[in-house]
Design a protein around this motif. Sequence first.
Motif, short mmCIF file in Angstrom:
data_model
loop_
_atom_site.label_atom_id
_atom_site.label_comp_id
_atom_site.label_asym_id
_atom_site.label_seq_id
_atom_site.Cartn_x
_atom_site.Cartn_y
_atom_site.Cartn_z
N VAL A 1 42.74 79.14 31.29
CA VAL A 1 43.04 77.92 32.06
C VAL A 1 43.85 78.39 33.43
CG1 VAL A 1 44.93 75.89 31.80
CG2 VAL A 1 44.01 76.96 29.88
N GLU A 2 43.51 77.79 34.67
CA GLU A 2 44.14 78.13 35.95
C GLU A 2 44.48 76.97 36.49
OE1 GLU A 2 40.47 79.63 37.27
OE2 GLU A 2 40.77 81.75 36.62
N ARG A 3 45.92 77.10 37.06
CA ARG A 3 46.44 75.86 37.76
C ARG A 3 45.84 75.78 39.23
NH1 ARG A 3 50.45 72.83 37.46
NH2 ARG A 3 51.89 73.97 35.87
N PRO B 1 49.64 67.77 39.89
CA PRO B 1 49.21 69.04 39.09
C PRO B 1 48.13 69.02 38.28
CG PRO B 1 51.38 67.96 38.43
CD PRO B 1 50.95 67.13 39.26
N GLN B 2 47.34 69.69 38.56
CA GLN B 2 45.88 69.86 37.81
C GLN B 2 45.60 71.32 37.34
OE1 GLN B 2 42.87 67.59 39.36
NE2 GLN B 2 43.01 66.08 38.03
N ALA B 3 44.62 71.44 36.18
CA ALA B 3 44.41 72.77 35.82
C ALA B 3 42.91 72.79 35.70
CB ALA B 3 45.12 73.17 34.69
N SER B 4 42.25 73.86 36.01
CA SER B 4 40.77 74.02 35.69
C SER B 4 40.76 74.84 34.37
CB SER B 4 40.02 74.74 36.76
OG SER B 4 40.47 76.10 36.54
N VAL B 5 40.10 74.23 33.20
CA VAL B 5 39.99 74.94 32.09
C VAL B 5 38.37 75.38 31.77
CG1 VAL B 5 40.23 74.35 29.53
CG2 VAL B 5 41.97 73.27 31.14
N THR B 6 38.46 76.37 31.26
CA THR B 6 37.10 77.02 31.04
C THR B 6 36.98 77.03 29.69
OG1 THR B 6 37.25 78.55 32.91
CG2 THR B 6 35.35 78.80 31.73
N LYS C 1 27.59 78.96 26.72
CA LYS C 1 27.91 78.90 28.05
C LYS C 1 29.31 78.68 28.22
CE LYS C 1 23.76 76.18 29.53
NZ LYS C 1 23.45 75.14 28.50
N GLU C 2 29.98 78.98 29.60
CA GLU C 2 31.28 78.59 29.81
C GLU C 2 31.28 77.50 31.09
OE1 GLU C 2 33.59 81.82 30.95
OE2 GLU C 2 33.29 82.87 29.13
N VAL C 3 31.89 76.27 30.44
CA VAL C 3 31.84 75.11 31.48
C VAL C 3 33.36 75.00 31.75
CG1 VAL C 3 31.45 72.49 31.59
CG2 VAL C 3 29.91 74.17 30.04
N THR C 4 33.63 74.84 33.17
CA THR C 4 34.80 74.52 33.78
C THR C 4 35.01 72.88 34.17
OG1 THR C 4 34.76 76.65 34.57
CG2 THR C 4 36.59 75.31 35.56
N ILE C 5 36.06 72.44 33.57
CA ILE C 5 36.57 71.07 33.80
C ILE C 5 38.03 71.02 34.40
CG2 ILE C 5 34.97 69.99 32.05
CD1 ILE C 5 37.22 70.11 30.25
N GLN C 6 38.25 70.03 35.30
CA GLN C 6 39.41 69.72 35.73
C GLN C 6 40.23 68.90 35.07
OE1 GLN C 6 39.72 68.87 39.69
NE2 GLN C 6 38.54 70.51 40.21
N VAL C 7 41.49 69.17 34.38
CA VAL C 7 42.13 68.29 33.51
C VAL C 7 43.72 68.26 34.02
CG1 VAL C 7 40.85 68.80 31.46
CG2 VAL C 7 43.12 70.21 32.11
N PRO C 8 44.26 67.11 33.96
CA PRO C 8 45.91 66.99 34.31
C PRO C 8 46.63 68.23 33.75
CG PRO C 8 45.00 64.99 33.23
CD PRO C 8 44.07 65.86 33.01
N ALA C 9 47.76 68.69 34.53
CA ALA C 9 48.48 69.57 34.07
C ALA C 9 49.79 69.35 34.06
CB ALA C 9 48.23 70.82 34.52
#
Length: 1939
Positions: free
Chosen positions: A379-381, A388-393, A399-407
């Motif tokens: 998880v990266e901010r 504030p959002q974070a990208s979560v892998t 596979k690795e999929v990255t999505i953006q979620v609220p943080a």
Amino acid sequence: MQSRLLLLGAPGGHGGPAARRMRLLLRQVVRGRPGGDGCGSEVRLLHAGAGADTGDTVNIGDVSYKLKTPKSPELVPQNYISDSLAQSVIQHLRWMMQKDLLGQDVFLIGPPGPLRRSIAMQYLELTKREVEYIALSRDTTETDLKQRREIRAGTAFYIDQCAVRAATEGRTLVLEGLEKAERNVLPVLNNLLENREMQLEDGRFLMSAERYDKLLQDHTKTELDAWKLVRVSENFRVIALGLPVPKYSGNPLDPPLRSRFQARDIYYLPFKDQLELLYSVGANVSAEKISQLLSFATTLCSQESSTLGLPDFPLDSLPAAVQILDSFPMMSIKHAIQWLYPYTILLGHEGKMAVEGVLKRFELQDSGSSVLPKEVVRVERLTESHSPQASVTVRIAEKEVTIQVPAGTRPISQPGASERFVQTLSHKQLLAEMMQSHMVKDICLIGGKGCGKTVIAKNFADNLGYNIEPIMLYQDMTARDLLQQRYTLPNGDTAWRSSPLVNAALEGKLVLLDGIHRVNAGTLAVLQRLIHDRELSLYDGSRLLREDRYMRLKEELQLSDEQLRKSICCHSSTTLDLVCHKDEQEMCPCSLLHCIGKKRSIFPVHPSFRIIALAEPPVFGSTTQQWLGPEFLTMFFFHYMKPLAKSEEVQVIKEMVPNIPQEALDRLLSFAHKLRETQDPTAQSLAASLSTRQLLRICRRLSQYPHENLHSAVTKACLSRFLPSLARSALEKNLADAAIEISADNNQEPELEDYQCEVASGSLRIGAVTAPIYNARERMKVPDVLFYDNIQHMIVMEDMLKDFLLGEHLLLVGNQGVGKNKIVDRFLHLLNRPREYIQLHRDTTVQSLTLQPSVKDGLIVYEDSPLVKAVKLGHVLVVDEADKAPTNVTCILKTLVENGEMILADGRRIVANSANVNGRENVIVIHPDFRMIVLANRPGFPFLGNDFFGTLGDIFSCHAVDNPKPHSELEMLRQYGPDVPEPILQKLVAAFGELRSLADQGTINYPYSTREVVNIVKHLQKFPTEGLSSVVRNVFDFDSYNNEMREILINTLHKHGIPIGAKPTNVHLAKELPLPEQTFMGFWTFGQSRNGMQKLLCPAVTHHIDVKGPALINIQEYPIERYEERSQTFTEECASCKLPLDEINLICDIATSCENEENTLYVVACNPITLYFLNMTGKSGYMVDLSDLFPRMASRIWHPFVTVAPLGNPLKGQVVLHEQQSNVILLLDTTSRALRRLILPSEEVTPKKSSWWNKEEAETYKMCKEFSHKNWLVFYKENGNSLTVLDVLEGRTHTISLPIDLKTVFLVAEDKWLLVESRTHQKYLLTKPAHIESEDSGVCQLYALKEELPSTGFGVIQETDFSIPHKISSDQLSSENLSSAVGQKIASPNRILSDETSYAMVVVGFPDLMSPSEVYSWKRPSSLHKRNVTDTTFYGGKKTSESPKQSNCVTLLDTNQIVRILPPGEVPLKDIYPKDVTPPQTAGYMEITDLRSKKLRYIPIPRSESLSPYTTWLSTISDTDALLAEWGKGAVITVDMGGHIRLWETGLERLQRSLIEWRNMIGQDSDRHMQITINRDSGEDVSSPKHGKEDPDNMPHVGGNTWAGGTGGRDTAGLGGKGGPYRLDAGHAVYQVSEAEKDAVPEEVKRAAREMGQKAFQQRLKEIQMSEYDATTYERFSGAVRRQVRSLRIILDNLQAKGKERQWLRHQATGELDDAKIIDGLTGEKAIYKRRGELEPQLGSPQQKPKRLRLVVDVSGSMYRFNGVDGRLERSMEAVCMVMEAFENYEEKFKYDIAGHSGDGYNIGLVPINKIPKDNKQRLEILKTMHAHAQFCMSGDHTLEGTEHAIKEIVKEEADEYFVIVLSDANLSRYGIHPAKFAQILTSNPQVNAFAIFIGSLGDQATRLQRTLPAGRSFVAMDTKDIPQILQQIFTSTMLSTV
């Protein structure tokens, strides 16, 4: 033209996209002209309130609408219209515009979801209308709609609420959720809707625009203002949003309200529109998949699916799901569907199958393995985004999929970093799935208790850097509690404080709604808009908007945040008038208006704000716990947290508790998982109390104390001590299967020495555990209590201390009065811990648990409750009676214990972790020493509290507190009553012990506790003269009116010798008759015998015994029920008990042995030969079956006769058994269970020619056992001429040859024996050397004994007729006894004896002096019947009877008595009983000849209950039905042929002593006449009984002999009087006429009373046309189960009462002040009270369905055939009778029917469901049918088919729960049926609780069968008497536990 600009916006900037969207929209809808036509606008402009026209119009199709400029543009909805509107939506908008132009109010009706609201908002946005929105909930009141009072500067003002604001300002009122509002709230709006009129609380009157304008033509504005008239704007409209109620749950629309609306059905978007929408969202997902998904969803919303009972699929959540699939196109669609629609936990079996079918149909079933997310990788901010959002892998399918979620705002921690969280595979996967959902929607986590939901949620928050706001939800939570609460400012003004939820929304926290399944759905409705749209309208008028809408608004209005929050000042006096019209005289200053007036107060919802709801799985089919409904489904994405797999649980436990013993862990987990996986509901309910949380607790404890027993840990966690019996047996069975045994050392009673508690050098030691002593600042709060140490409580306290040291909070569960409070106080006293105490009760609310509000000087102040004090100061909080408070209240303790967080009503919050405080105000940190100890009664009947243990048991460490064991209790009572005699204490302990076990079995309902015993002992200690029997009534008088209960109590108390109900005058000792004068009979001389020989020498030969054996033999133990017989009356008989004899068995010999004060009784029965032995004090006796050890004598009917001789030290506990015909001698060692056979050197037997008519063939061998305690016996053969002395210790025999043939032998001393010759009955005296040694001459001397008469003359005749003594004592009377017997002072050797002719004889000088011995005799008037006279047998033929083998005569030397048993014919009955009394039936009379007092007494021995049919055999044993032996000194024991043992005291001194003790126990006071005013002796005589006059006013009458239905009077029907005919209750308090006075009622009055009762009974029979014969037949069945019926009905009544228990009704105008509404009270509201009332069931909530029971009884031929053996058919009939009687009048709660099965068929209707028998006659008919059917049906067995059919049939009807109970005597193996098949049928439908009761079958068949059937589902009634008992057990432990 400013409006134009408003529509099109300035290009560029942030408003760009919004403006572009508007342009698109206008192309579609606005066909307007740029110019505005001004016609008609002048009129409108007269009133500024209407808002000016902008001149723009909006056209939809052919309908056009002129736009007006909004006065408050910030109230116009923003950003609701999407880029492309679906055609169906445009249709809806057009319709709304038409209605709007017509001025009509609209009602948008349709399925749950945000669609209706969004259409309404789109319309309002389009037409630029200001909106007033209110979400109705069940807490909405009239004040929320019209006006609410607030206090400003000490004065109360009315503030307009939404409806009034909308009406006056011309806004649109949106009412959402009409079906949620309570019935009487909305009619307030009726007139406003219809005529646009409304009367307000502050005296103003709203008036429709037309009428107002008319008036304005005649009057000035000021006049109208003075009349307080207010114009309702013509632009005011109402849009109502609601669900169709018959389909969904809620209140139906009020018809008058409904008629005022125009309705429009807003169904889900059509398929086509929906599809387009989904395509646009999910560009990466294949179109085919999306259409399949949508088809699936639409199918589930169809009419057909709702008839199946499936809730609607939440179509509105589909776009969100597709959005996730868009990022993860490879993910399994079925899995995504589970999130939207968790059908596996939501639906029953049929529903699941239906959904699976639809999935298959649309090819959504996963092919092979489903692709699921595996874990969160990192998880990266994101720094660049403004929120504030974070990208979560996430790793998914390699596979690795990255999505953006609220943080959140906190720093982000990487997955797996937390040390308190164990990453298992399923947890990783769950977290990954939650991240996916988090991207689009709020989450609801569903999982069982204690499975780790909170932990996962916290970990999730850490990973995303969220601050958590935990909110514990409880059942009666209101919408205000969720959003805003009122409080007072320091100056006394009222204000609103936002709840944590609202603050979290503003600050962007993660809210945990814990326990969302508890909250009422109507309350949660207020959150729908927050969850769907992120918008919220609050009570104080402020609004929360979604961030993008807020930004847009800001931009359009060109206002700053500050301005949007602050109020606008407007100085027009009219507005002021509108707002606060308190009084004509005083106008309020403008500054005040700021506060009240038009605040904008608009706030943005933080974009990071998210909700995670935690819930327990819904219970399918349950009325209350099916919380997951269609509305709820639209709000969240659902993630099911499965219970951990075993391997994962091991991993979790091992990481959390590193040093746990491995083997214990394995066993524990395999046990827990086995319970979780079963289908059996009982086992599953047990599994609930072994959640992961509990297992962790058990393991922590085991790692700390590794030698502890696992069995006790599990039983403690499940509280097995208080489980219903079925569940307990299921638990025991499962524990045994898992090889978890009770440890061996549990059985010994631990000693108090091992469990001392001591306080030394600052540490406390209890048992093996030590703890430091606390240094308390507040010493006065440390409890100090009188406590007597006893072993059991010490063990509990040691256990508590272990858990206390582990940091657990404790829960103590037990019955009342077992010392829970004492233990806790003592525990805290020892630890020196201060305590806060809080007692819960029915009315405890969450508020009162935490804070107590009160008003001081107009300000509201909150007092801390003990709970808050304990938290602050670190005291121990003792919560007493926790089960009395509603569980929804106590569950707030969970957040406190689990999360260490809690929010108080005054806005402060309690937090556990001081690190979280960092400068926040209003925070209370939990003191590290804070602990909670909760006390509760056990769940279930009779406490009927709330199941505190069930809801919160797993947060606490549970301890079951039980009454002390007898030993401990006795110790304790000794300390309470040091002067109370020990026997009394023992009696009390024993009696109460038995009452408690009866309560555990469910025979009685009240569990008598130690508290009651202690109170009795305290009383006896203080008033020693009071009798025990009157003092115990202090406890038992509660039950004196419940006859069955009273009977059980009195029996139990009597059994243990507590003479309750006895009077000191009830002494029934035998009547004393005088003994005839003694006569001097002459001398016994050892003179010349006839042949001149002085003495004969008899040679003796010595042999060694041949011993065969030893063989080990089985000794069975059986329980003894010892009854104290002196309970009612004082008689000679002091105790009795019963041997477990068969009907046909006969007792042939008894013997007693006395070793150092310990008496043992040995009884031999001879058909089959069995030995019983017992001492009368213990709890158990023993039996040895010897039937196969004695050889059969085949020559004739074999009537074996066995005698028994117990040996003495050092062979204590060994007995010799001797059979008289076969001369077999056995030696049995009862301690080592060894049996040996002793073979005597046999005499040469001359083989006789035996033929059956030959009388001579039977030889009888006799054993003389007078000196068996010296370990030697003498054997001889009747008519033989030798004696054999057997010395058991030496193992030798000495055979003495005699010159005479023997008749009998009396061992009158060790070395002198009296022999009687067989033909002449001549007596001889044989003297022998004391020890016969082989080398000695070994010669014995034989003297002839001559009986000389005092006067010679006719001595010759006398001499021929010698009488044989029946018994001669083998020792002498003491000299004082001898002197008193003979009447002269004398000291000499002597013997006393008895024979047929005399009561007693004393021979003075015999046998030690060789001089002539004097003989004194007390002659009988007529000699006892010679026993060898011919008597007539049954057949009339003559038979010569041999004299019986037992003479039943005993000499008691200590008391100078001879006791014998005589048949009634030998007893002078005329002298004993008065003329008119018929003597009772007896087994015989004990004749006691007392030589000291010279009296005779005859005591009847009650006849035995059963008598063996072998009467001839009986008569050979004894001529009475009882045998006699002496028992200790001065007492005898009798055993009758039915096996009843009775102990009698005959010695006068002993009787005297016992009588004094007995009288002390009753108490002497009851005789003395005391002046007590209440016990008013009416002093009038009793005339004859009558009904009495009926009093028309039904006034209470006390005494007076006039009125019917009085109390305490005479002769009339009523309660508690004397001499009246029957009890008649007219409902008054009862004045009891004292017992003694009742007894004084004359006999004829009593008789008349009885006759009147009899008449009433016959009248009743006549009414139901039942003959008396039928009535007695029915009574036979009904009487047998009366007790069970009674206790079942008591339980049913209580449950009924509990179900009808009233609830608090809030918002009442009268009643008690509701704490939550104190402020509303200050402001002067009316509805601030609460009162108890019947709660209306929630409308649309499923009807409370009855429980369905089907009893399947066996009426096959075998039942009839074996009925004679064990009465099985009758028992089944009793069981049926019990069911019919118990459920009478409960038809609405329990519907039952009864079917039979037999060879004729498997479904024979006995009681059909619709024809329940109403009275005894109909019930008897059914019983007769059963009997007749069993008699005449075909043979065969249909148990399985009957069971299967019943289980299939019963489910066809709707019911709350289903029960099938099968009664069968199925011998399954005989019909070739495998038990597994039966087990499978019993559990075939998990909805049906099926039980089987097998009626005892042959051998251990039934028990073997029971082992193969599931635990707790099958019962074996070996004794058919148990059947009703078992049924009762089934009902109480399953059916009733859930009512």
